[in-house]
Motif scaffolding. Structure first.
Motif, PDB file in Angstrom:
ATOM      1  N   GLU B  74       0.831  -1.205   0.000  1.00 55.89           N
ATOM      2  CA  GLU B  74       0.000   0.000   0.000  1.00 55.89           C
ATOM      3  C   GLU B  74       0.866   1.257   0.000  1.00 55.89           C
ATOM      4  N   ALA B  75       1.908   1.228   0.824  1.00 55.87           N
ATOM      5  CA  ALA B  75       2.804   2.382   0.911  1.00 55.87           C
ATOM      6  C   ALA B  75       3.475   2.636  -0.436  1.00 55.87           C
ATOM      7  N   GLU B  76       3.841   1.563  -1.109  1.00 54.83           N
ATOM      8  CA  GLU B  76       4.488   1.716  -2.413  1.00 54.83           C
ATOM      9  C   GLU B  76       3.531   2.304  -3.443  1.00 54.83           C
ATOM     10  N   VAL B  77       2.296   1.810  -3.413  1.00 55.31           N
ATOM     11  CA  VAL B  77       1.292   2.301  -4.358  1.00 55.31           C
ATOM     12  C   VAL B  77       1.077   3.801  -4.153  1.00 55.31           C
ATOM     13  N   GLN B  78       0.956   4.200  -2.885  1.00 56.77           N
ATOM     14  CA  GLN B  78       0.748   5.619  -2.586  1.00 56.77           C
ATOM     15  C   GLN B  78       1.940   6.451  -3.028  1.00 56.77           C
ATOM     16  N   HIS B  79       3.110   5.804  -2.949  1.00 57.17           N
ATOM     17  CA  HIS B  79       4.337   6.499  -3.277  1.00 57.17           C
ATOM     18  C   HIS B  79       4.428   6.827  -4.760  1.00 57.17           C
ATOM     19  N   LYS B  80       3.973   5.880  -5.559  1.00 56.11           N
ATOM     20  CA  LYS B  80       4.176   6.011  -7.009  1.00 56.11           C
ATOM     21  C   LYS B  80       3.403   7.173  -7.605  1.00 56.11           C
ATOM     22  N   ARG B  81       2.104   7.261  -7.285  1.00 54.64           N
ATOM     23  CA  ARG B  81       1.313   8.400  -7.748  1.00 54.64           C
ATOM     24  C   ARG B  81       1.541   8.746  -9.209  1.00 54.64           C
ATOM     25  N   SER B  82       1.268   7.817 -10.068  1.00 54.73           N
ATOM     26  CA  SER B  82       1.517   8.099 -11.484  1.00 54.73           C
ATOM     27  C   SER B  82       0.556   9.161 -11.998  1.00 54.73           C
ATOM     28  N   GLY B  83       1.009   9.933 -12.984  1.00 56.29           N
ATOM     29  CA  GLY B  83       0.190  11.013 -13.512  1.00 56.29           C
ATOM     30  C   GLY B  83      -0.896  10.528 -14.457  1.00 56.29           C
ATOM     31  N   ALA B  84      -0.889   9.253 -14.766  1.00 52.07           N
ATOM     32  CA  ALA B  84      -1.821   8.715 -15.756  1.00 52.07           C
ATOM     33  C   ALA B  84      -3.201   8.437 -15.171  1.00 52.07           C
ATOM     34  N   LEU B  85      -3.404   8.883 -13.936  1.00 55.11           N
ATOM     35  CA  LEU B  85      -4.678   8.570 -13.303  1.00 55.11           C
ATOM     36  C   LEU B  85      -5.809   9.439 -13.832  1.00 55.11           C
ATOM     37  N   ILE B  86      -6.989   8.891 -13.726  1.00 56.60           N
ATOM     38  CA  ILE B  86      -8.168   9.641 -14.161  1.00 56.60           C
ATOM     39  C   ILE B  86      -8.757  10.354 -12.947  1.00 56.60           C
ATOM     40  N   ARG B  87      -9.004  11.600 -13.104  1.00 53.45           N
ATOM     41  CA  ARG B  87      -9.623  12.343 -12.006  1.00 53.45           C
ATOM     42  C   ARG B  87     -11.134  12.205 -12.121  1.00 53.45           C
ATOM     43  N   ILE B  88     -11.776  11.840 -11.043  1.00 49.22           N
ATOM     44  CA  ILE B  88     -13.217  11.619 -11.198  1.00 49.22           C
ATOM     45  C   ILE B  88     -14.037  12.801 -10.713  1.00 49.22           C
ATOM     46  N   TRP B  89     -15.168  12.896 -11.300  1.00 50.79           N
ATOM     47  CA  TRP B  89     -16.112  13.921 -10.906  1.00 50.79           C
ATOM     48  C   TRP B  89     -16.712  13.524  -9.565  1.00 50.79           C
ATOM     49  N   SER B  90     -16.763  14.455  -8.653  1.00 47.23           N
ATOM     50  CA  SER B  90     -17.230  14.105  -7.332  1.00 47.23           C
ATOM     51  C   SER B  90     -18.623  14.668  -7.077  1.00 47.23           C
ATOM     52  N   PRO B  91     -19.618  13.831  -6.953  1.00 45.71           N
ATOM     53  CA  PRO B  91     -20.977  14.318  -6.763  1.00 45.71           C
ATOM     54  C   PRO B  91     -21.208  14.896  -5.373  1.00 45.71           C
ATOM     55  N   PHE B  92     -20.354  14.534  -4.417  1.00 45.25           N
ATOM     56  CA  PHE B  92     -20.598  15.002  -3.060  1.00 45.25           C
ATOM     57  C   PHE B  92     -19.768  16.227  -2.707  1.00 45.25           C
ATOM     58  N   SER B  93     -18.595  16.312  -3.318  1.00 47.34           N
ATOM     59  CA  SER B  93     -17.692  17.379  -2.888  1.00 47.34           C
ATOM     60  C   SER B  93     -18.268  18.738  -3.252  1.00 47.34           C
ATOM     61  N   LYS B  94     -17.907  19.729  -2.469  1.00 45.82           N
ATOM     62  CA  LYS B  94     -18.388  21.085  -2.715  1.00 45.82           C
ATOM     63  C   LYS B  94     -17.779  21.586  -4.024  1.00 45.82           C
ATOM     64  N   ALA B  95     -18.471  22.569  -4.609  1.00 46.02           N
ATOM     65  CA  ALA B  95     -18.048  23.029  -5.928  1.00 46.02           C
ATOM     66  C   ALA B  95     -16.819  23.913  -5.823  1.00 46.02           C
ATOM     67  N   ASP B  96     -15.678  23.292  -5.566  1.00 43.12           N
ATOM     68  CA  ASP B  96     -14.439  24.049  -5.388  1.00 43.12           C
ATOM     69  C   ASP B  96     -14.035  24.785  -6.660  1.00 43.12           C
TER      70      ASP B  96
END
Lengths: 220, 287
Positions: B74-96
């Motif tokens: 888990e620590a390694e996965v968090q470490h890698k943080r590749s830029g190829a990730l998809i950012r998801i639309w958040s239905p709950f988060s405030k409209a930042d």
């Protein structure tokens, strides 16, 4: 591309190194955690949290130095931090060490009785009593006993793990052992292993070796 | 010449080999000529043997090593943080990012559409035709049948074992029933309430199931201590709320997976996939 694969192999090497250096000490760490927390589930949590920290700070470990001592130190610090977060903090760790310990608890007959407790039943009895007496010690004292008697660490190494001066290790171990012996002798008398006898030892004198040396120098 | 009381007092330090060389020689000289002190030292030796016997060699449980290794993953996965990730639309988060409180109907629809498109295999997702997309990669690896159990558990909606669904009650309920401490997750989004808990079997293993209510819809969370290693390898990955969230699709359900403190958390629910992923991304274990 090559940069990326280099980065990947760095991470893989880091992981491999950590597993090779740290994982073999899991039993030692768990044993120490068990002395500190006394509960297996808490000990597991403590080791788990400590190992994750150790992995995160792996770069600060100096290769070639004692990995076990380094890891034990992280376990101890994690334990202290948890207690601090919980409530009454370091006093939990230091308090009992300040209690004075009487010296003259052991008569010769008692010593012989305990030393010669050879039957299987007697030994099992004593083992149970030692475990019970350990429970009454402060976490730091239990840890010191574990590190000294079971892990064979030097005073200096223990001081480094616990985060205290070497003199404190010496007196802490002394007190812890005397407290165990005191409990043991009381139980041995109760179980009829040894006959009660008034102690012959007296005269408190300094426990610390520095004081001892100073006293010696003054004498000569 | 050392006195008897001095030798006896420092017998422990002497046996630990921690006296300075000069003092040690003096002690040995004294001991040669003093039977009583010899007896004291012999007692200290015997005492240590007893302590050694009493404390014994402690072995860490095998499950602990497993938990530690999972933590490292888990620590390694968090470490890698590749830029190829998809950012998801958040239905709950405030409209930042789109102006506070000025969500127009159009922008929500647009965001929703974008989210669906981003989730690769959107046609499959819309059709809800069961095993497809990400799922097919995981079949036969041992992970997916486990996930099927999770989905079955959720869809059968069995009653809760605990009378009142408070965090502490639930944590206590599982003590001694499963091999690991169960700490109910909290969610930093929407209106999510713990509503029940149930001891269940996932692939012959005891697992803790926790029931949540998210804005009126059911969400089930399953906690496991040692999942099959293949669980993550075929899973899809998205970035939500700064966390990587892995998920797989099973029988039309999205099953997000998270690891924390060496435990594996599997979720599924009646929510749409973006909402479920956002909810899972916002989850954390309260200590």
């Amino acid at each position: 591309m090559t940069q990326k694969s280099a980065k990947f192999s760095d991470a893989a090497k880091r992981r491999r190194d950590f597993e090779r250096e740290a994982l073999p000490h899991l039993d030692s760490l768990y044993a120490a955690a068990l002395r500190l927390t006394r509960r297996p589930s808490d000990a597991e949590d403590l080791v788990q949290e400590s190992m994750l920290k150790a992995f995160r700070f792996w770069d600060s470990f100096e290769a070639g130095t004692n990995a076990r001592a380094w890891l034990l130190r992280i376990v101890t610090n994690t334990f202290i931090n948890r207690h601090r977060r919980k409530a009454r903090e370091r006093a939990v760790f230091d308090g009992v060490l300040a209690d004075p310990v009487g010296e003259g608890v052991m008569s010769r007959a008692a010593m012989r009785g305990l030393k010669n407790a050879d039957s299987e039943a007697d030994r099992r009895l004593l083992a149970g009593e030692i475990q019970a007496a350990m429970e009454k010690l402060a976490p730091q004292q239990r840890l010191m006993i574990q590190l000294s008697d079971m892990e064979g660490l030097t005073y200096k190494e223990i001081a480094n793990v616990v985060g205290c001066p070497v003199g404190t290790v010496m007196s802490g171990l002394h007190r812890a052992r005397k407290a165990l012996q005191k409990h043991l002798i009381a139980q041995a008398i109760e179980f009829g292993l040894v006959a009660p006898e008034p102690s012959t030892e007296v005269a408190p004198s300094p426990v610390s070796l520095e004081d001892f040396r100073r006293q010696k120098q003054a004498q000569s | 010449m050392s006195s008897c009381s001095m030798v006896r007092r420092h017998a422990g330090t002497y046996l630990d080999g921690e006296l300075d060389p000069t003092t040690q020689l003096e002690f040995e000289e004294h001991l040669d000529g003093c039977a009583e002190c010899q007896e004291c030292v012999a007692f200290e030796v015997a005492f240590r043997e007893r302590v050694h016997e009493a404390l014994g060699d402690v072995q860490a449980p095998a499950s602990l090593k497993q938990r530690v290794l999972l933590d490292l993953d888990e620590a390694e996965v968090q470490h890698k943080r590749s830029g190829a990730l998809i950012r998801i639309w958040s239905p709950f988060s405030k409209a930042d990012d789109s102006g506070r409180g000025r969500f127009s109907r159009g922008s929500i629809l647009a965001a929703a559409a974008a989210a669906l498109l981003l989730f690769g295999g959107s046609a499959i997702g819309l059709g809800g035709s069961g095993t497809a997309g990400v799922d097919s990669a995981g079949l036969g690896l041992g992970g997916s049948s486990l996930l099927e159990d999770v989905v079955r558990l959720h869809s059968s909606a069995l009653p809760s074992d605990v009378p009142e669904a408070r965090q502490e009650t639930v944590a206590r309920y599982f003590q001694g029933k499963v091999r690991f401490p169960v700490r109910p997750m909290r969610f930093d989004c929407g209106n999510v309430r713990l509503v029940g808990a149930r001891l269940s079997n996932i692939r012959d293993r005891r697992a803790a199931a926790l029931y949540y209510d998210a804005n009126g819809q059911r969400v089930t969370m399953v906690v496991l201590d040692s999942p099959p290693p293949a669980l993550f390898s075929g899973a899809a990955r998205v970035l939500a709320r700064g966390h990587e969230v892995y998920y797989r699709d099973v029988h039309g359900y999205t099953v997000p997976i998270r690891r924390q403190h060496g435990l594996t958390y599997l979720f599924t629910g009646d929510l749409a996939r973006p909402a479920l992923l956002d909810l899972v991304a916002s989850a954390h274990v309260g200590r």
